[in-house]
Design a protein around this motif. Structure first.
Motif, PDB file in Angstrom:
ATOM      1  N   ASN A  39      -2.881  -9.324  -6.900  1.00  0.00           N
ATOM      2  CA  ASN A  39      -3.545  -8.030  -6.362  1.00  0.00           C
ATOM      3  C   ASN A  39      -4.362  -7.218  -6.985  1.00  0.00           C
ATOM      4  OD1 ASN A  39      -2.465  -9.180  -4.102  1.00  0.00           O
ATOM      5  ND2 ASN A  39      -0.733  -7.522  -3.698  1.00  0.00           N
ATOM      6  N   ALA A  40      -4.021  -7.008  -8.323  1.00  0.00           N
ATOM      7  CA  ALA A  40      -4.809  -6.460  -9.271  1.00  0.00           C
ATOM      8  C   ALA A  40      -6.492  -6.649  -9.116  1.00  0.00           C
ATOM      9  CB  ALA A  40      -4.383  -6.391 -10.605  1.00  0.00           C
ATOM     10  N   HIS A  68       2.508  -9.952   3.800  1.00  0.00           N
ATOM     11  CA  HIS A  68       1.463  -9.827   4.512  1.00  0.00           C
ATOM     12  C   HIS A  68       0.068 -10.008   3.853  1.00  0.00           C
ATOM     13  CE1 HIS A  68       3.632  -8.944   8.361  1.00  0.00           C
ATOM     14  NE2 HIS A  68       4.433  -8.156   7.721  1.00  0.00           N
ATOM     15  N   VAL A  69      -0.777 -10.651   4.483  1.00  0.00           N
ATOM     16  CA  VAL A  69      -2.192 -10.730   4.029  1.00  0.00           C
ATOM     17  C   VAL A  69      -3.121  -9.753   4.295  1.00  0.00           C
ATOM     18  CG1 VAL A  69      -4.271 -12.278   3.775  1.00  0.00           C
ATOM     19  CG2 VAL A  69      -2.043 -13.311   3.922  1.00  0.00           C
ATOM     20  N   SER A 104       2.842 -13.953   5.367  1.00  0.00           N
ATOM     21  CA  SER A 104       2.135 -15.145   4.725  1.00  0.00           C
ATOM     22  C   SER A 104       2.136 -14.974   3.089  1.00  0.00           C
ATOM     23  CB  SER A 104       0.732 -15.421   5.224  1.00  0.00           C
ATOM     24  OG  SER A 104       0.183 -16.365   4.376  1.00  0.00           O
ATOM     25  N   TYR A 105       2.234 -15.897   2.179  1.00  0.00           N
ATOM     26  CA  TYR A 105       1.841 -15.856   1.118  1.00  0.00           C
ATOM     27  C   TYR A 105       0.607 -16.538   0.636  1.00  0.00           C
ATOM     28  CZ  TYR A 105       7.088 -15.203   0.395  1.00  0.00           C
ATOM     29  OH  TYR A 105       8.290 -14.612   0.386  1.00  0.00           O
ATOM     30  N   ALA A 106      -0.236 -16.616   1.507  1.00  0.00           N
ATOM     31  CA  ALA A 106      -1.749 -17.211   1.228  1.00  0.00           C
ATOM     32  C   ALA A 106      -2.516 -16.059   0.823  1.00  0.00           C
ATOM     33  CB  ALA A 106      -2.115 -17.967   2.347  1.00  0.00           C
ATOM     34  N   GLN A 107      -3.445 -16.520  -0.174  1.00  0.00           N
ATOM     35  CA  GLN A 107      -4.452 -15.408  -0.631  1.00  0.00           C
ATOM     36  C   GLN A 107      -5.815 -15.690   0.189  1.00  0.00           C
ATOM     37  OE1 GLN A 107      -4.059 -16.242  -4.830  1.00  0.00           O
ATOM     38  NE2 GLN A 107      -3.257 -14.064  -5.020  1.00  0.00           N
ATOM     39  N   ARG A 108      -5.702 -15.614   1.454  1.00  0.00           N
ATOM     40  CA  ARG A 108      -6.916 -16.135   2.423  1.00  0.00           C
ATOM     41  C   ARG A 108      -6.398 -15.151   3.602  1.00  0.00           C
ATOM     42  NH1 ARG A 108      -4.212 -20.765   1.864  1.00  0.00           N
ATOM     43  NH2 ARG A 108      -3.576 -21.684   3.896  1.00  0.00           N
ATOM     44  N   GLY A 156      -5.408 -10.639  -0.480  1.00  0.00           N
ATOM     45  CA  GLY A 156      -4.282 -10.247  -1.458  1.00  0.00           C
ATOM     46  C   GLY A 156      -2.804 -10.137  -0.562  1.00  0.00           C
ATOM     47  N   ILE A 157      -1.837 -10.651  -1.322  1.00  0.00           N
ATOM     48  CA  ILE A 157      -0.561 -10.750  -0.700  1.00  0.00           C
ATOM     49  C   ILE A 157       0.213  -9.389  -0.795  1.00  0.00           C
ATOM     50  CG2 ILE A 157       1.748 -11.952  -0.447  1.00  0.00           C
ATOM     51  CD1 ILE A 157       0.143 -14.092  -1.998  1.00  0.00           C
TER      52      ILE A 157
END
Length: 416
Positions: free
Chosen positions: A71-72, A255-256, A301-305, A336-337
């Motif tokens: 996330n940074a 959450h995304v 979600s754990y997806a970075q999209r 970002g998650i």
């Protein structure tokens, strides 16, 4: 090496061949006094403050990828302290003060730009709510200014003032708010922590915890076991995953959150602007791109999209407040998650597992909290007691009914 105009001049005389690495790439030692899981801004800031403020230098920061890859490096870079409720007010103002001196403290250009932030309001009720927030800020010594429609039109003439559905009636301004360069913040803390002897270990994923008599005594990693006196978690949207390895179930959902950037255009937006009739916020980067975002994708979600319907919704919010951006081409988007807590407020506390410490639940507020988060988490790990500015961010507040619900949305994480 200390960065200065003099070191730059010396390097120029030798063709810039004398620069040293900003931080080392060490192999993990067998044991550390403290291990911080997560090589983002919060984890690196924690390691830096442990070394600088509390003299604990046998510290390792473990990052499963490269530092800043979470996330940074996936946010919209906004910094502000325009909060209203006790607990949040003091903490985020502490963070703002640390932002204001960060470049001097770290000897690194983190590109902190206090261009100001204006939150637009569109109804009488919203004006009253913003006035209440501004009064709370001013009572606590934080700058706040309530602007009327004419003042907004003078400062932001490019907005849509002819929309009867979302009339722009004014805004709440915090002139000390603004933006900072997210990558530079990560690199600055990494370099400064490295100078104190902290080991920054990349490509080292934590796969489990070591325990002795119920206490955490180390971690299992993809690069072998590492013993530790104390272990701190600062892994944002992966908090639930890592905590589950220690048998913990936390009041957090992942959450995304998407962010977007357009092609570069000439200077247009002087600071940060937020749309009060929808969830849309925008600023302009130093390279000229418009950086903006909006709501969560709305599912765990754990997806970075992200997904297309939310992209459309965010862009519609932007079009409602400034239709001209419809002519600008979008270059890219990313996700970002978010570690969304039940009340929208972070958790910085000891866990029920002895030797394990938690820094999580940042929702939308993670980047702007980076320096204060590092300071108060370092205090907690070093002293085994909460920092006074994080005393309300306890894990047991949900059991005690002491929530800090800044938005008044109730126990529904995706609404915070």
């Amino acid at each position: 090496m200390k960065y200065s105009i003099f070191s730059l001049a010396r390097a120029a005389m030798t063709g810039h061949r004398g620069w040293t690495r900003a931080w080392r790439d060490p192999a993990p030692k067998s044991r550390y006094d403290v291990i911080i899981i997560g090589g983002g801004g919060h984890g690196l800031a924690t390691a830096y403050f442990l070394a600088r403020e509390y003299g604990i230098r046998n510290v390792a920061v473990l990052e499963k990828g490269w530092i800043g890859s979470g996330n940074a490096g996936r946010n919209t870079t906004i910094i502000r302290s325009n909060y209203m409720l006790p607990g949040n007010v003091g903490f985020y103002e502490l963070s703002m003060k640390l932002w204001e001196r960060m470049e001097q403290d770290l000897n690194y250009n983190t590109m902190v730009s206090q261009r100001g932030i204006i939150n637009l309001y569109h109804s009488d009720a919203q004006r009253d709510a913003f006035a209440r927030r501004g009064n709370s800020m001013r009572i606590n010594g934080i700058d706040a200014e309530l602007l009327d429609a004419e003042q907004i039109r003078k400062e932001l003439p490019f907005l849509n003032y002819s929309n009867p559905r979302f009339p722009i009636m004014g805004g709440l301004a915090q002139r000390r708010g603004g933006t900072a360069r997210h990558d530079a913040v990560v690199w600055g803390y990494a370099r400064a922590a490295n100078d104190f002897g902290v080991d920054i270990i990349q490509n080292c994923e934590v796969t489990g915890f070591q325990r002795t008599n119920g206490r955490i005594t180390g971690v299992e990693t993809t690069r072998g076991p590492i013993a530790a006196g104390k272990v701190g978690m600062a892994v944002a949207g992966n908090t639930s995953r890592v905590a589950s390895m220690a048998g913990l179930k936390l009041p957090i959902e992942s959450h995304v959150l998407q962010a977007f950037v357009t092609e570069a255009i000439k200077p247009l937006i002087p600071g940060v602007v937020t749309f009060g009739a929808g969830h849309f916020y925008i600023s302009q980067s130093d390279k000229g791109g418009l950086v903006f975002g909006g709501d969560l994708d709305g599912y765990n979600s754990y997806a970075q999209r992200g997904n297309m319907p939310v992209m459309e919704d965010v862009c519609e919010g932007g079009m409602a407040v400034m239709p001209m951006i419809g002519r600008v081409r979008m270059l890219r988007q990313w996700g970002g998650i978010m570690d969304m807590s039940m009340d929208g407020t972070p958790i910085i506390d000891r866990t029920p597992v002895d030797g394990l410490y938690l820094n999580a639940g940042w929702c939308y507020g993670g980047f702007k909290a980076t320096p204060a988060s590092g300071l108060v988490f370092a205090h907690l790990i070093a002293r085994d007691e909460p920092h006074r500015e994080a005393a309300r961010f306890r894990l047991d507040r949900f059991r005690r009914g002491a929530m800090i619900d800044e938005k008044g949305q109730g126990a529904q994480p995706n609404l915070h």
